[in-house]
Design a protein around this motif. Structure first.
Motif, short mmCIF file in Angstrom:
data_model
loop_
_atom_site.label_atom_id
_atom_site.label_comp_id
_atom_site.label_asym_id
_atom_site.label_seq_id
_atom_site.Cartn_x
_atom_site.Cartn_y
_atom_site.Cartn_z
N ILE A 141 -2.55 11.26 14.83
CA ILE A 141 -1.73 11.88 13.79
C ILE A 141 -0.26 11.90 14.17
N HIS A 142 0.03 11.65 15.43
CA HIS A 142 1.42 11.64 15.90
C HIS A 142 2.07 10.27 15.77
N ASP A 143 1.31 9.28 15.28
CA ASP A 143 1.85 7.93 15.07
C ASP A 143 2.49 7.82 13.69
N ASN A 144 3.45 6.93 13.58
CA ASN A 144 4.05 6.61 12.29
C ASN A 144 3.01 5.89 11.41
N VAL A 145 2.96 6.25 10.13
CA VAL A 145 1.99 5.62 9.21
C VAL A 145 2.70 5.14 7.94
N ASP A 146 3.72 4.34 8.12
CA ASP A 146 4.54 3.88 7.00
C ASP A 146 4.22 2.47 6.53
N HIS A 147 3.07 1.92 6.92
CA HIS A 147 2.75 0.55 6.54
C HIS A 147 1.33 0.44 5.96
N PRO A 148 1.08 1.06 4.80
CA PRO A 148 -0.24 0.97 4.18
C PRO A 148 -0.54 -0.46 3.74
N VAL A 149 -1.82 -0.82 3.71
CA VAL A 149 -2.21 -2.17 3.30
C VAL A 149 -3.05 -2.16 2.02
N SER A 150 -3.11 -1.02 1.34
CA SER A 150 -3.76 -0.93 0.03
C SER A 150 -3.07 0.16 -0.78
N LEU A 151 -3.18 0.05 -2.10
CA LEU A 151 -2.61 1.09 -2.96
C LEU A 151 -3.30 2.42 -2.70
N TYR A 152 -4.61 2.39 -2.47
CA TYR A 152 -5.34 3.62 -2.16
C TYR A 152 -4.71 4.33 -0.97
N ALA A 153 -4.45 3.59 0.11
CA ALA A 153 -3.83 4.18 1.30
C ALA A 153 -2.44 4.70 0.99
N ALA A 154 -1.70 3.98 0.17
CA ALA A 154 -0.34 4.41 -0.19
C ALA A 154 -0.37 5.73 -0.96
N THR A 155 -1.38 5.91 -1.83
CA THR A 155 -1.45 7.19 -2.55
C THR A 155 -1.80 8.33 -1.61
N LYS A 156 -2.62 8.07 -0.59
CA LYS A 156 -2.97 9.12 0.36
C LYS A 156 -1.77 9.48 1.24
N LYS A 157 -0.99 8.51 1.63
CA LYS A 157 0.26 8.78 2.35
C LYS A 157 1.19 9.60 1.45
N SER A 158 1.26 9.24 0.18
CA SER A 158 2.10 9.98 -0.77
C SER A 158 1.65 11.43 -0.88
N ASN A 159 0.34 11.66 -0.87
CA ASN A 159 -0.17 13.04 -0.93
C ASN A 159 0.34 13.87 0.24
N GLU A 160 0.37 13.29 1.43
CA GLU A 160 0.86 14.03 2.59
C GLU A 160 2.34 14.35 2.44
N LEU A 161 3.11 13.42 1.91
CA LEU A 161 4.55 13.66 1.70
C LEU A 161 4.76 14.73 0.63
N MET A 162 3.99 14.67 -0.44
CA MET A 162 4.10 15.66 -1.50
C MET A 162 3.73 17.05 -0.98
N ALA A 163 2.66 17.11 -0.19
CA ALA A 163 2.24 18.39 0.37
C ALA A 163 3.33 18.97 1.27
N HIS A 164 3.95 18.11 2.08
CA HIS A 164 5.01 18.62 2.96
C HIS A 164 6.16 19.20 2.17
N SER A 165 6.51 18.56 1.05
CA SER A 165 7.63 19.08 0.25
C SER A 165 7.31 20.48 -0.27
N TYR A 166 6.05 20.74 -0.67
CA TYR A 166 5.68 22.08 -1.15
C TYR A 166 5.59 23.08 0.00
N SER A 167 5.18 22.62 1.16
CA SER A 167 5.18 23.51 2.33
C SER A 167 6.60 23.91 2.68
N HIS A 168 7.52 22.96 2.59
CA HIS A 168 8.93 23.23 2.90
C HIS A 168 9.59 24.10 1.83
N LEU A 169 9.41 23.75 0.58
CA LEU A 169 10.12 24.44 -0.50
C LEU A 169 9.57 25.83 -0.80
#
Length: 348
Positions: A141-169
């Protein structure tokens, strides 16, 4: 507590709901019963849950905000385990809009509903697919994960980013759950172990990609559920060690955390297939295929953070887990076939 489980008619959602009620919680289970795979299997899972008086089943779509928000108001939701999503790597190659609607719009609606109703903890399904093009093993979990190889993976990465924004805000405690190839009774027919069992039992050749040179961190459903339950009782707090000049992707200054939930022991795909053969007592006919777009050769979970924070590591072996799955598979489809035969006879 009153816990909302989205995707409650799904594989993990069904088992988690059973466990949460066994522990004395009230569960509101939501599902839209889409036809991505066998709807009858979903209805049968939901029917099992409805036998418990602590369960309230709701058929609704997370992509419709007003319906979701009304559900929060009506039931007094205290925490959420969000498992509803459009799953599958290969399906995302041909049906991208299903992922955009469910995994992005739907997740945004869940976040906003949690914010408006002050839930104490949101846990949500991420995926091992998020590691994408990474090759360093085990995946951390401490590794960078900015290179998804499927749209499914990209949406899951997006979920983590969206969640962080709500945790922050808004200070919403969020925990992302990166699942690694979950299997077991009441599983998903689109998963390889399920289709392998079905086809091997029927004498149909199974398609094995990358000529069989694949490894997966197969994780038994009971171990997944145990991890979720323990994390549910541990909302994340801001990390005092987080460094803005050297940011750790796995934690934050906000109440945000992600965890790998895997077996921490990758198995060769061919070993998995040979175990299914052994449990069925049938030899597989194998059609070897090249690597598929969006797939990865291997997955391997680093679960040190999970073990440290909740004192748990998965323990179920492939032999044990597949034995239980094959037993369930035979019983379930035998009884379902009998029921369908009786129905046809009544209609004749």
């Amino acid at each position: 507590m009153t816990i909302l489980v989205t995707g409650a008619a799904g594989f993990i959602g069904y088992h988690l709901s059973e466990r949460l009620m066994r522990d004395g919680n009230r569960v509101v289970g939501l599902d839209n019963f889409n036809d991505y795979y066998d709807v009858q299997l979903k209805r049968d899972r939901f029917g099992m849950l409805r036998r418990n008086s602590s369960f309230t089943g709701v058929e609704a779509d997370i992509a419709k905000f007003e319906d979701l928000n009304a559900l929060f108001e009506q039931h007094g939701i205290t925490s959420v385990v969000h498992l509803a999503a459009q799953a599958g790597v290969r399906y995302s190659l041909t049906n991208p809009f299903a992922y955009l609607e469910s995994n992005l719009t739907g997740f945004g609606n869940v976040l906003e509903s949690c914010r408006r109703h002050g839930v104490r903890h949101l846990l949500y399904a991420s995926s091992s697919s998020i590691y994408g093009a990474n090759v360093k093993m085990p995946f951390s979990i401490h590794d960078n994960v900015d290179h998804p190889v499927s749209l499914y993976a990209a949406t899951k990465k997006s979920n983590e980013l969206m969640a962080h924004s709500y945790s922050h805000l808004y200070g919403l405690p969020t925990t992302g759950l990166r699942f690694f190839t979950v299997y077991g009774p009441w599983g998903r027919p689109d998963m390889a172990y399920f289709s392998f069992t079905r086809d091997i039992a029927s004498g149909v050749p199974i398609k094995v990609f990358n000529e069989g040179r694949m490894q997966r961190d197969f994780t038994y459903i009971d171990d997944i559920v145990e991890g979720i339950v323990r994390l549910h009782e541990r909302p994340p707090a801001p990390s005092p060690l987080w460094d803005r000049e050297n940011p750790d992707p796995g934690s934050s200054y906000a109440p945000f955390k992600v965890y790998n939930i895997g077996n921490n022991k990758p198995e060769a795909l061919m070993t998995f297939i040979r175990t299914i053969e052994s449990k069925l007592g049938v030899k597989a006919k194998i059609d070897y295929q090249p690597m598929q777009p969006g797939d990865v050769v291997a997955t391997f979970a680093d679960i040190d953070d999970l073990a440290r924070d909740i004192g748990f590591k998965p323990t179920t072996t492939i032999d044990e887990g597949l034995g239980r799955f094959v037993e369930w598979y035979r019983n379930y489809y035998s009884s379902r076939l009998t029921a369908e035969e009786l129905l046809r006879a009544d209609l004749a």
